[in-house]
Design a protein around this motif. Structure first.
Motif, PDB file in Angstrom:
ATOM      1  N   LEU A  93       0.828  -1.209   0.000  1.00 15.13           N
ATOM      2  CA  LEU A  93       0.000   0.000   0.000  1.00 15.13           C
ATOM      3  C   LEU A  93       0.859   1.255   0.000  1.00 15.13           C
ATOM      4  N   ILE A 120      -6.415  -6.063   6.211  1.00 17.47           N
ATOM      5  CA  ILE A 120      -6.504  -4.627   5.914  1.00 17.47           C
ATOM      6  C   ILE A 120      -7.234  -3.908   7.046  1.00 17.47           C
ATOM      7  N   GLN A 124      -5.776  -0.746   9.754  1.00 18.72           N
ATOM      8  CA  GLN A 124      -6.339   0.607   9.905  1.00 18.72           C
ATOM      9  C   GLN A 124      -5.852   1.262  11.201  1.00 18.72           C
ATOM     10  N   ILE A 134      -7.043   3.775   5.130  1.00 15.81           N
ATOM     11  CA  ILE A 134      -7.065   2.944   3.923  1.00 15.81           C
ATOM     12  C   ILE A 134      -8.439   3.105   3.270  1.00 15.81           C
ATOM     13  N   LEU A 144      -3.856   4.465   0.229  1.00 17.64           N
ATOM     14  CA  LEU A 144      -3.712   5.243   1.461  1.00 17.64           C
ATOM     15  C   LEU A 144      -4.138   6.679   1.220  1.00 17.64           C
TER      16      LEU A 144
END
Length: 644
Positions: A93, A120, A124, A134, A144
């Motif tokens: 990311l 994911i 955060q 995210i 991002l």
């Protein structure tokens, strides 16, 4: 599990000797079978390299292979554990600003989309620490969202954490496509250092590394078209020396890497230089001219903090040489804090674990700074303060009063003088020879010193007699040093053992007392002592304030929450011993020791703290205490530990 493996390796490296599976199981709060599994996994991860030796004596690190693996770590960047998978996603990311697709991630990692989504979601919380979130688009590309400046701060944080054992962070930089070898990194570092020196800006090695890292990340991000684009107050930096130096660095980067810097980039580069450098040459500043170099505000803050340390910890370690250097450090720390600059100290964990009392004094100073200026002082900055305090303690030998001795010799053409002078020189900071006596004039009953050092055999039941050769050997030096350590420890324990035992009580002893988290544990334990009139009503807030500065959990299954104000109505120790560990900060603990010290007992705190941490730093002692079934067994066990 990954954290446990790291702790296992760290303990084997530190010990550098055979360690039993029982000792490792105590350290890690796991079974001996789990320890064996960790060893097997570590040895099979690095094929062709046996990382840990096994024998009937236990386990021992193979240092040769450890450093071979460390230097060739690129070959072993496999994704095998959930944490490695999360780190892989995090890095993708960061390095793909336009987003990285959910299904590509699933294919990369050979796991389901549901697993990726769960990872994911767990990421955060990490990104939130840097004001980053995210987000995803309709094509299921995750990206991002946040300020570019915050993203770079996060990258520097990750690089520093990943390279905490290595002063040159080239391998960690490679995670973000910043391919540099050590020579290239040092070339950039040295070029920046030359520019700073030419302009009479002074910088230490830690700060220079921070500036270098700032520049490397900046160059890479600008090359990707990721510029900082914020409204900045250029008038704040105009006509400053730091802006002049930033302009020279800007030209160097343009010539070397072909990048162009906008106003925002230039502004934050200038702030970085201002935060990590100083126009003040340490060697020119003394207690008489300090006002000519440093603003009065910082001198007052430093002096007040020092006076508070004297008052609360009941000792004075600070001479005229200490104040100028300490004040310069406080000034630079404050400027970094005002500018929102993060600085990494690679020694933080080691200082906190190895020198808990020195770290405690540094926490106290940081708390005072926060009170004066309403700023946040990080654990890394606290550790830098601890380095200053520790150096002063070492110089003045403040925690160790000298052991007294008499030197007994055989009078033969003054041949004893060489041995006498050598001993005095080697042990000048820890041993005071108050008398030198010929064996003919020696009377054991008249000796009142802590120890006797003799070149002649002496018949005595006294354990504190050391016989040395007329020509002092390395073995003699080692024997004297061991005896000094033993005597100092015995004196400290004799002074405190009765007092320490008096702080415990069955009312404040709990076994298998489990609560949701460390904050609720602190709340309940402090409420209890407040109700018993042992502490004032503000005690809970004071303990929480100390805990927020830096968690009081040590890497030894123990947490020692306490107030730094030492103003309890009655000194006490509240003890919780749990068979199962609970999370405390970033550590897991089985033992919680809440300490309250009254104002009249302030001078005793450092000895109480020192002895307790010394006892509880030994995994074998911790396990013995965990196994205690009731208060009486606990008191007998810890009393024995104090008296040993």
């Amino acid at each position: 599990m990954e954290e446990n493996k790291k702790r296992l390796l760290a303990h084997l490296l530190k010990t550098n000797d055979w360690v039993t599976s029982d000792e490792l199981s105590i350290l890690l709060s796991v079974s001996t079978r789990t320890v064996r599994n960790y060893i097997k996994q570590l040895n099979t991860t690095y094929k062709g390299y046996e990382l840990i030796f096994s024998s009937s004596r236990g386990y021992k690190i193979n240092k040769k292979n450890y450093y071979l693996i460390l230097n060739n770590n690129d070959k072993y960047n496999t994704v095998e554990t959930p944490q490695q998978r999360i780190n892989f996603i995090r890095n993708k990311l960061i390095t793909h600003p336009k987003g990285y697709n959910l299904f590509v991630l699933s294919s990369d990692l050979f796991v389901s989309e549901e697993t990726i989504l769960a990872d994911i979601n767990s990421l955060q919380a990490f990104f939130k620490n840097f004001s980053i979130v995210i987000k995803k688009n309709n094509s299921m590309d995750f990206y991002l969202s946040g300020l570019e400046r915050d993203k770079r701060k996060m990258i520097r944080y990750i690089v520093n954490n990943e390279s905490s054992e290595n002063f040159t962070p080239t391998k960690a930089l490679a995670m973000f496509s910043m391919e540099l070898n050590s020579t290239e990194y040092n070339n950039i570092r040295n070029s920046i250092h030359k520019i700073l020196n030419k302009n009479n800006l002074f910088v230490n090695d830690y700060a220079l590394n921070n500036i270098t890292l700032h520049l490397i990340v900046m160059v890479q991000r600008i090359r990707q078209g990721l510029n900082i684009a914020e409204d900045v107050q250029m008038e704040k930096i105009q006509n400053t020396k730091e802006a002049k130096v930033a302009d020279e660095i800007k030209k160097y980067l343009n010539n070397s890497y072909g990048i162009t810097m906008n106003e925002s980039e230039f502004y934050y580069l200038t702030l970085t230089i201002s935060s990590y450098t100083s126009e003040i040459n340490y060697s020119l500043v003394n207690s008489h001219n300090i006002q000519d170099f440093i603003e009065g505000k910082y001198i007052d803050i430093a002096k007040q903090a020092i006076e508070k340390v004297k008052e609360v910890f009941s000792f004075d370690i600070f001479d005229d040489e200490f104040l100028p250097k300490f004040t310069i450090h406080i000034r630079n720390l404050m400027i970094r804090t005002y500018n929102g600059m993060y600085t990494k100290n690679p020694l933080t964990a080691k200082i906190k674990e190895a020198y808990p009392l020195i770290y405690e004094i540094a926490v106290f100073i940081a708390l005072e700074l926060q009170r004066y200026e309403d700023v946040y002082i990080s654990e890394d900055e606290i550790a830098f303060i601890a380095i200053h305090i520790g150096a002063e303690i070492e110089k003045n030998n403040s925690f160790n009063k000298k052991v007294t001795a008499v030197f007994v010799y055989l009078d033969y053409y003054d041949t004893h003088l060489k041995a006498y002078n050598k001993i005095r020189k080697i042990f000048e900071n820890s041993l005071e020879i108050i008398n030198m006596v010929s064996i003919n004039n020696f009377c054991l009953k008249e000796i009142k010193t802590d120890m006797i050092i003799s070149c002649v055999p002496i018949i005595s039941d006294d354990d504190n007699v050391i016989v040395v050769s007329p020509f002092i050997s390395d073995e003699d030096v080692s024997n004297i040093n061991s005896k000094l350590t033993m005597i100092k420890r015995a004196k400290k324990q004799k002074k405190i053992e009765g007092y320490l035992k008096s702080l415990f009580g069955s009312t404040l002893f709990k076994r298998n007392y489990y609560l949701k988290d460390e904050h609720l544990m602190i709340k309940n334990l402090t409420n209890e002592v407040i109700a018993l009139k042992y502490a004032n009503p503000e005690f809970y807030e004071e303990v929480e304030q100390r805990e927020k500065m830096s968690p009081t959990s040590f890497n030894n299954l123990v947490a020692v929450p306490h107030s730094l104000k030492h103003n309890a109505y009655k000194s006490f120790i509240s003890m919780v011993i749990n068979e199962k560990p609970m999370k405390w900060g970033n550590q897991y603990v089985n033992i919680i020791v809440l300490i309250g010290i009254s104002e009249t007992d302030r001078s005793t705190f450092r000895d109480v703290f020192d002895i307790l941490i010394e006892i509880l730093s030994e995994p074998k002692n911790v396990q013995k205490l965990i196994n205690c079934s009731d208060y009486d067994e606990f008191l007998a066990t810890i009393t024995n530990m104090i008296e040993i």
